[in-house]
Motif scaffolding. Structure first.
Motif, PDB file in Angstrom:
ATOM      1  N   GLU A   1       2.492  29.383  52.668  1.00 14.19           N
ATOM      2  CA  GLU A   1       2.681  30.159  51.446  1.00 14.19           C
ATOM      3  C   GLU A   1       2.026  29.448  50.258  1.00 14.19           C
ATOM      4  O   GLU A   1       1.433  30.087  49.402  1.00 14.19           O
ATOM      5  N   GLU A   2       2.096  28.130  50.237  1.00  9.88           N
ATOM      6  CA  GLU A   2       1.436  27.363  49.174  1.00  9.88           C
ATOM      7  C   GLU A   2      -0.083  27.488  49.277  1.00  9.88           C
ATOM      8  O   GLU A   2      -0.773  27.604  48.263  1.00  9.88           O
TER       9      GLU A   2
ATOM     10  N   ASP B   1      -1.745  30.003  50.685  1.00 11.49           N
ATOM     11  CA  ASP B   1      -2.057  31.378  50.272  1.00 11.49           C
ATOM     12  C   ASP B   1      -2.049  31.509  48.753  1.00 11.49           C
ATOM     13  O   ASP B   1      -2.909  32.172  48.174  1.00 11.49           O
ATOM     14  N   ARG B   2      -1.082  30.883  48.107  1.00 13.24           N
ATOM     15  CA  ARG B   2      -0.970  30.954  46.645  1.00 13.24           C
ATOM     16  C   ARG B   2      -2.219  30.364  45.990  1.00 13.24           C
ATOM     17  O   ARG B   2      -2.779  30.943  45.057  1.00 13.24           O
TER      18      ARG B   2
ATOM     19  N   GLN C   1      -5.090  32.770  46.528  1.00 12.23           N
ATOM     20  CA  GLN C   1      -4.904  33.944  45.671  1.00 12.23           C
ATOM     21  C   GLN C   1      -5.266  33.623  44.222  1.00 12.23           C
ATOM     22  O   GLN C   1      -5.919  34.410  43.543  1.00 12.23           O
ATOM     23  N   ASN C   2      -4.864  32.444  43.766  1.00 11.64           N
ATOM     24  CA  ASN C   2      -5.188  32.048  42.397  1.00 11.64           C
ATOM     25  C   ASN C   2      -6.691  31.855  42.210  1.00 11.64           C
ATOM     26  O   ASN C   2      -7.230  32.192  41.152  1.00 11.64           O
TER      27      ASN C   2
ATOM     28  N   TYR D   1       0.603  35.922  42.187  1.00  7.69           N
ATOM     29  CA  TYR D   1       0.887  35.775  43.612  1.00  7.69           C
ATOM     30  C   TYR D   1       2.237  36.382  43.979  1.00  7.69           C
ATOM     31  O   TYR D   1       3.244  36.081  43.370  1.00  7.69           O
TER      32      TYR D   1
ATOM     33  N   SER E   1       2.482  36.277  50.983  1.00  6.05           N
ATOM     34  CA  SER E   1       1.347  35.870  51.796  1.00  6.05           C
ATOM     35  C   SER E   1       0.149  36.803  51.618  1.00  6.05           C
ATOM     36  O   SER E   1       0.288  37.960  51.267  1.00  6.05           O
TER      37      SER E   1
END
Length: 82
Positions: A22-23, A25-26, A29-30, A71, A74
């Motif tokens: 998840e980190e 993915d974040r 995404q950023n 965000y 996922s």
């Protein structure tokens, strides 16, 4: 955990070790949000970065008709998009 040299505006590549996906993915995404797009997970490669961060996650930034929000969970996978 950080974007690596092979990372581009179109394809964020992130090396990580024991981080939660998840980190990762974040972060992807950023990176894509900087250009108004969303991150789509493409694949993971093992033992392809450093000793302390042996995993490599590869993403693709794609345009979206929807506003890019902070965000929210996922990233979609390539299979989910097709």
């Amino acid at each position: 955990m950080h974007p690596v040299g092979s990372s581009t505006d179109d394809n964020p590549v992130i090396c990580y070790g024991f981080a939660d996906m998840e980190e990762v993915d974040r972060l992807a995404q950023n990176e894509c949000a900087k250009t108004g797009r969303v991150a789509v997970f493409v694949r993971k490669e093992n033992f392809n970065c450093s000793l302390l961060m042996p995993q490599k996650a590869i993403y693709r930034c794609e345009k979206t008709d929807k506003p890019v929000l902070p965000y929210q969970g996922s990233c979609p996978t390539t299979e989910a998009i097709n």
